[in-house]
Design an enzyme around this catalytic site. Structure first.
Site, PDB file in Angstrom:
ATOM      1  N   ASP A 104      -8.413  -8.838   4.085  1.00 53.80           N
ATOM      2  CA  ASP A 104      -8.211  -7.736   5.029  1.00 53.80           C
ATOM      3  C   ASP A 104      -9.284  -7.674   6.109  1.00 53.80           C
ATOM      4  O   ASP A 104     -10.154  -6.814   6.048  1.00 53.80           O
ATOM      5  CB  ASP A 104      -8.182  -6.405   4.248  1.00 53.80           C
ATOM      6  CG  ASP A 104      -7.672  -5.253   5.094  1.00 53.80           C
ATOM      7  OD1 ASP A 104      -7.062  -5.524   6.132  1.00 53.80           O
ATOM      8  OD2 ASP A 104      -7.882  -4.095   4.704  1.00 53.80           O
TER       9      ASP A 104
ATOM     10  N   GLU B 260       0.818  -1.211   0.000  1.00 56.64           N
ATOM     11  CA  GLU B 260       0.000   0.000   0.000  1.00 56.64           C
ATOM     12  C   GLU B 260       0.855   1.267   0.000  1.00 56.64           C
ATOM     13  O   GLU B 260       0.609   2.206   0.754  1.00 56.64           O
ATOM     14  CB  GLU B 260      -0.968  -0.007   1.196  1.00 56.64           C
ATOM     15  CG  GLU B 260      -1.918  -1.193   1.146  1.00 56.64           C
ATOM     16  CD  GLU B 260      -3.024  -1.155   2.197  1.00 56.64           C
ATOM     17  OE1 GLU B 260      -2.806  -0.579   3.269  1.00 56.64           O
ATOM     18  OE2 GLU B 260      -4.096  -1.703   1.917  1.00 56.64           O
TER      19      GLU B 260
ATOM     20  N   GLU C 248     -12.788  -2.299  11.703  1.00 56.41           N
ATOM     21  CA  GLU C 248     -12.829  -1.506  10.467  1.00 56.41           C
ATOM     22  C   GLU C 248     -13.973  -1.938   9.552  1.00 56.41           C
ATOM     23  O   GLU C 248     -14.639  -1.102   8.949  1.00 56.41           O
ATOM     24  CB  GLU C 248     -11.480  -1.677   9.755  1.00 56.41           C
ATOM     25  CG  GLU C 248     -11.387  -0.989   8.420  1.00 56.41           C
ATOM     26  CD  GLU C 248     -10.004  -1.174   7.779  1.00 56.41           C
ATOM     27  OE1 GLU C 248      -9.095  -1.709   8.429  1.00 56.41           O
ATOM     28  OE2 GLU C 248      -9.862  -0.791   6.602  1.00 56.41           O
TER      29      GLU C 248
HETATM   30  C1  GCV Z   1      -2.667   0.508   8.423  1.00 61.72           C
HETATM   31  C2  GCV Z   1      -6.176  -1.986   5.441  1.00 61.72           C
HETATM   32  C3  GCV Z   1      -6.609  -0.735   6.121  1.00 61.72           C
HETATM   33  C4  GCV Z   1      -5.465   0.262   6.240  1.00 61.72           C
HETATM   34  C5  GCV Z   1      -4.314  -0.439   6.975  1.00 61.72           C
HETATM   35  C6  GCV Z   1      -3.938  -1.684   6.190  1.00 61.72           C
HETATM   36  C7  GCV Z   1      -2.834  -2.478   6.864  1.00 61.72           C
HETATM   37  O1  GCV Z   1      -5.899  -1.747   4.103  1.00 61.72           O
HETATM   38  O2  GCV Z   1      -7.683  -0.160   5.434  1.00 61.72           O
HETATM   39  O3  GCV Z   1      -5.922   1.373   6.952  1.00 61.72           O
HETATM   40  O4  GCV Z   1      -3.222   0.412   7.141  1.00 61.72           O
HETATM   41  O5  GCV Z   1      -5.050  -2.522   6.074  1.00 61.72           O
HETATM   42  O6  GCV Z   1      -3.150  -3.432   7.553  1.00 61.72           O
HETATM   43  O7  GCV Z   1      -1.662  -2.132   6.710  1.00 61.72           O
END
Ligand code: GCV
Length: 701
Positions: free
Chosen positions: A365, A291, A393
């Site tokens: 995720d 990411e 989340e």
């Molecule tokens: C910390 C998902 C979440 C992100 C998070 C990522 C991760 O994509 O939406 O906010 O980033 O996981 O676990 O690194």
């Protein structure tokens, strides 16, 4: 040494020495309420314990016992011992570090209770366990148990940013007051450490995995050191998320290539600097090449090369690297669910012995339901640690009551079949399957500055359950819910039964109204909260719900069999063979693995479409039933916590309806099928749902 003091006074003193909530039932006291009725009256308790000089954890254990002892145990005698203090029963020799033994018997009408442990921290854990039993209504007169944690590193990962925000945080701002640290050590830090110790959590990664290099500068090391000082007597080590490119950003180097000697030297010096300030620093957590984060792949190096370079820097000090396997690349057309396995599996055996590869419970995720991550069982020569998300989340965040104990337990008990039946994920994680000693489990924290810590009373149960399952992955989520309910509300069996009855099905209820039958990642663009199955506009294909549902006029679901992405081949052959056939696949995971026609016949004979709609209906009905069950608890509840949960359930009911209606409206726009008999049409047309916007949802990066 025998300490004897009136318990009323003891309780008062311990209240002075520890920060304490002035407001009674706002949830701030978590599961550690020790209701004043039970401890506030006069009485005496005799505690024999070694001298606490230079033994801060022992002092805390004694203070906690005095603070929490219920009235019915007040006349007893307590003995706290470690092998160093003499009178050590040989039968406790097998206790692990951190483990404890609890025994009690009646002697001349008085209950004698012994708490034994190899370390002072073990005694503290033993005291907390004793108090847990005491406040859950257990028989305290006939205890005989030993308990040692199955997993060595039991860690909270805070996604807290240096500016005080929390990524995916739904409980207010960060509790770390970076600005005023290291000078001001807010009493909340002690409360935090105490709450964690009470459930056996022994580590905290202080900053977000999407890390800023600033966390590794001298001023921030001093701030982290102040927190470490507060946490230490409670057995909690601090860790830091390390930004891979820090040698460039802070050190002025031209590269962060792990094989460059100057880079390795920079990290060695950085580790030395940290350990001078924090002698028991736990180590680094790293999100690399994921990411948008930098990482060793930027220099054509592997994850193992990157992790091992950091591990070398930490090794002289006893530190570890927790290297995340949550990687997927925007320029990789491969099924996102396959990418981590493809990257990491070939590296099995290449990671240093002080590296743990941290794997999310599922391959996408933290969805409401995911099949277990195929890396579990596939890397026998690597220390694999589990990463759960306690903050919700994708599960309704702070307002939906969705108890995560069953989700954690389901993942831990999944059988990888890696070495035949019984090769559970839990046995991979606790090291017993492949003989690993360095073991770990992490939970992304759901803690913030809200008075109730977690944004809702019931979200506290997820923090609690994480700690308890990290200690013993075989504990039943129901037993954990019961003990949490007893301590949080009341040990009265009626209350415990009713609260547990609400909690236990709650995660499945959310799966039903959000993503039934193996659907995943259908959340809107607004902070992953509401529904958005139609969304197809986000920058990366795999961020869009349509990528996961693949719905069209004919059918729905992601084909991960050989005719599709063949992700099933990443599992053990017997599992892959089962998943190859929709009729042999657990219907809970059906659309995760299969793309099927809307008319596909489910096991009960209904069509897939009808069954899908029924799941949504069941989800909404499930919330209604939770509302009714909660309402019935009103006479047994304090007004404050009752009302907050009541209102949150109202929000959840409204959201469940929205999820159901919006999803059905979208699917119907594709398949044009009628609803099954008895199912009400969505309240609005699809355009109405698509037009909803929630731009300031909390927790967004
Ligand atoms: C910390 C998902 C979440 C992100 C998070 C990522 C991760 O994509 O939406 O906010 O980033 O996981 O676990 O690194």
């Amino acid at each position: 040494m025998i300490l004897r003091m009136p318990l009323g006074l003891a309780a008062a003193l311990s209240l002075l020495s520890l920060p304490f909530a002035a407001r009674a039932e706002d949830g701030h006291q978590l599961w550690l309420r020790y209701p004043s009725a039970a401890v506030g009256r006069a009485g005496s308790a005799a505690i024999s314990a070694p001298d606490t000089h230079n033994r801060p954890s022992l002092a805390l254990a004694i203070a906690e016992l005095q603070r929490g002892l219920p009235a019915r145990a007040r006349q007893g005698r307590f003995h706290l011992t470690t092998p160093a203090d003499g009178s050590w029963p040989a039968r406790y020799d097998g206790l692990g570090t951190d483990g404890f033994a609890l025994s009690s018997r009646k002697l001349a009408g008085r209950t004698e209770t012994r708490i034994a442990a190899k370390t002072d921290l073990g005694l503290l854990y033993g005291v907390f366990h004793y108090l847990r039993l005491a406040h859950s209504g257990a028989d305290l007169g006939r205890l005989d148990l030993v308990s040692s944690p199955r997993i060595a590193l039991r860690v909270l990962d805070h996604w807290d940013n240096l500016d005080g925000t929390v990524e995916r945080g739904y409980a207010g701002a960060s509790i770390w007051d970076w600005w005023r640290l290291p000078d001001w050590r807010d009493p909340i830090y002690t409360e935090y450490a105490r709450a964690n110790a009470s459930v056996g959590i022994n580590g905290a990664v202080l900053n977000n995995v999407n890390a800023k290099a600033d966390s590794l500068t001298a001023p921030y090391i001093a701030k982290a050191a102040a927190l470490a000082d507060v946490f230490r007597p409670w057995g909690i080590k601090v860790y830091l998320s390390a930004r891979w490119s820090a040698p460039i950003e802070l050190g002025g180097l031209k590269t962060a290539d792990p094989l460059d000697p100057a880079v390795a030297a920079w990290w060695r010096a950085k580790a030395d600097e940290i350990y001078r300030a924090i002698p028991d620093f736990g180590g680094f957590l790293v999100k690399a090449n994921s990411e948008g984060q930098p990482g060793p792949a930027d220099y054509h190096r592997t994850h193992a090369q990157g992790a091992n370079m950091l591990a070398d820097a930490l090794r002289p000090h006893g530190g570890v690297v927790m290297w995340r396997a949550f990687v997927y690349a925007h320029d990789n057309p491969e099924d996102r669910a396959k990418q981590a396995y493809n990257d990491f599996k070939p590296l099995d055996g290449q990671f240093a012995d002080n590296v743990l590869v941290q794997v999310k419970n599922g391959a996408i995720d933290f969805q409401p339901r995911e099949p277990f991550h195929p890396l579990f069982g596939a890397m026998p020569r690597t220390n694999l640690m589990m990463e759960f998300q306690i903050t919700k989340e994708y599960l309704g965040q702070s307002t939906h009551l969705t108890y995560l104990g069953p989700l954690f337990s389901e993942a831990l008990h999944a059988d990888t079949l890696a070495q035949g039946k019984g090769s559970t994920v839990a046995r991979v994680v606790d090291g017993s399957l492949d003989g690993h000693r360095l073991t770990g489990i992490a939970g992304v924290a759901n803690i913030g500055a809200n008075r109730d810590w977690s944004g809702s009373i019931f979200n506290q149960a997820d923090w609690y359950a994480f700690g308890r399952l990290a200690w013993d992955p075989d504990l039943s989520p129901k037993a954990i819910a019961r003990e949490w309910a007893a301590q949080t509300f009341s040990p009265a069996p009626k209350v415990v039964d009713a609260v547990t009855a609400i909690m236990m099905p709650s995660r499945e209820v959310a799966v039903d109204y959000m993503t039934p039958l193996g659907l995943a990642h259908q959340m809107s663009v607004y902070g992953h909260y509401g529904p958005g199955p139609w969304v197809n506009t986000l920058a990366r294909p795999e961020w869009n719900p349509v990528y996961y549902n693949r719905a069209d006029a004919q059918g729905i679901g992601f084909d991960r069999t050989a005719s599709g992405s063949n992700a099933i081949a990443q599992y053990a052959p017997a599992i892959a063979a089962r998943l190859a056939r929709p009729e042999a696949t657990d219907e809970k995971d059906l659309l995760w693995f299969h793309h099927l026609p809307w008319t596909y016949r489910m096991r009960d004979g209904a069509t897939l479409w009808d069954d899908l709609v029924r799941h949504y209906d069941r989800g909404v009905a499930g919330v209604e039933s939770m509302q009714a069950q909660w309402q019935a608890l009103k006479p047994a509840m304090d007004a404050e916590r009752f009302e907050k949960t009541r209102v949150f359930l109202t929000i959840q009911r409204r959201d469940a309806q929205l999820w159901r209606d919006a999803s059905i409206a979208y699917w119907q726009s594709l398949n044009h099928l009628p609803l099954p008999a008895g199912s009400a049409p969505p309240a609005h047309d699809l355009g109405w749902y698509k037009a909803l916007s929630f731009p300031y949802a909390p927790g967004n990066p």
